[in-house]
Write a protein that holds these residues in place. Sequence first.
Motif, PDB file in Angstrom:
ATOM      1  N   TYR A 144      -3.425   7.441  -2.827  1.00 44.23           N
ATOM      2  CA  TYR A 144      -3.207   6.000  -2.722  1.00 44.23           C
ATOM      3  C   TYR A 144      -1.740   5.716  -2.444  1.00 44.23           C
ATOM      4  O   TYR A 144      -0.853   6.369  -2.994  1.00 44.23           O
ATOM      5  CB  TYR A 144      -3.649   5.302  -4.005  1.00 44.23           C
TER       6      TYR A 144
ATOM      7  N   GLU B  10       1.994   4.121  -2.498  1.00 40.99           N
ATOM      8  CA  GLU B  10       2.850   3.686  -3.606  1.00 40.99           C
ATOM      9  C   GLU B  10       2.782   2.169  -3.736  1.00 40.99           C
ATOM     10  O   GLU B  10       2.884   1.451  -2.752  1.00 40.99           O
ATOM     11  CB  GLU B  10       4.290   4.122  -3.343  1.00 40.99           C
ATOM     12  N   GLY B  11       2.585   1.689  -4.943  1.00 40.09           N
ATOM     13  CA  GLY B  11       2.552   0.262  -5.203  1.00 40.09           C
ATOM     14  C   GLY B  11       1.188  -0.382  -4.976  1.00 40.09           C
ATOM     15  O   GLY B  11       1.049  -1.590  -5.106  1.00 40.09           O
ATOM     16  N   SER B  12       0.180   0.408  -4.652  1.00 39.71           N
ATOM     17  CA  SER B  12      -1.150  -0.186  -4.460  1.00 39.71           C
ATOM     18  C   SER B  12      -1.845  -0.328  -5.810  1.00 39.71           C
ATOM     19  O   SER B  12      -1.545   0.376  -6.760  1.00 39.71           O
ATOM     20  CB  SER B  12      -1.999   0.678  -3.528  1.00 39.71           C
TER      21      SER B  12
ATOM     22  N   PHE C  33      -3.272  -2.517  -9.283  1.00 39.93           N
ATOM     23  CA  PHE C  33      -2.594  -3.313 -10.298  1.00 39.93           C
ATOM     24  C   PHE C  33      -3.073  -2.872 -11.675  1.00 39.93           C
ATOM     25  O   PHE C  33      -4.101  -2.229 -11.818  1.00 39.93           O
ATOM     26  CB  PHE C  33      -2.849  -4.815 -10.099  1.00 39.93           C
ATOM     27  N   ASN C  34      -2.299  -3.210 -12.668  1.00 32.87           N
ATOM     28  CA  ASN C  34      -2.661  -2.928 -14.052  1.00 32.87           C
ATOM     29  C   ASN C  34      -3.414  -4.140 -14.575  1.00 32.87           C
ATOM     30  O   ASN C  34      -2.880  -5.256 -14.590  1.00 32.87           O
ATOM     31  CB  ASN C  34      -1.403  -2.663 -14.876  1.00 32.87           C
TER      32      ASN C  34
ATOM     33  N   ASP D 218      -1.775  -6.471 -17.107  1.00 31.03           N
ATOM     34  CA  ASP D 218      -0.759  -7.416 -16.636  1.00 31.03           C
ATOM     35  C   ASP D 218      -1.380  -8.757 -16.247  1.00 31.03           C
ATOM     36  O   ASP D 218      -0.693  -9.771 -16.215  1.00 31.03           O
ATOM     37  CB  ASP D 218      -0.019  -6.848 -15.421  1.00 31.03           C
TER      38      ASP D 218
END
Length: 99
Positions: free
Chosen positions: A73, A75-77, A79-80, A83
């Motif tokens: 995947y 980087e940055g794809s 979400f948590n 959050d």
Amino acid sequence: MIHPKGYTQEMIKEILGTAWLDKDNMPETGNQMRRRKGNEMRAGTRPYPKYPSKESMILDNSGMFDEDGQYVYPEGSGFNFMDKIDPNSPWNCTGGKVS
């Protein structure tokens, strides 16, 4: 034939306009298309789809797959999920016991 609400076939056709289905020229359904394509593949008139093998994904040098052939995947794809939870929500149970 009169519709139970009092509409005739012509009235329904007028209301539906272009959405009225022509029974003589109906398109095939998704199930009929799937069945036809499967029969064509078995008969040899349509080629079977080609899916990439694990070996070809390992040899792929685009950086999309790791050495095991698993998708990497970007980087940055993603979400948590934690959050996204409102801290004042009654459904937020991040610091307490869930019973």
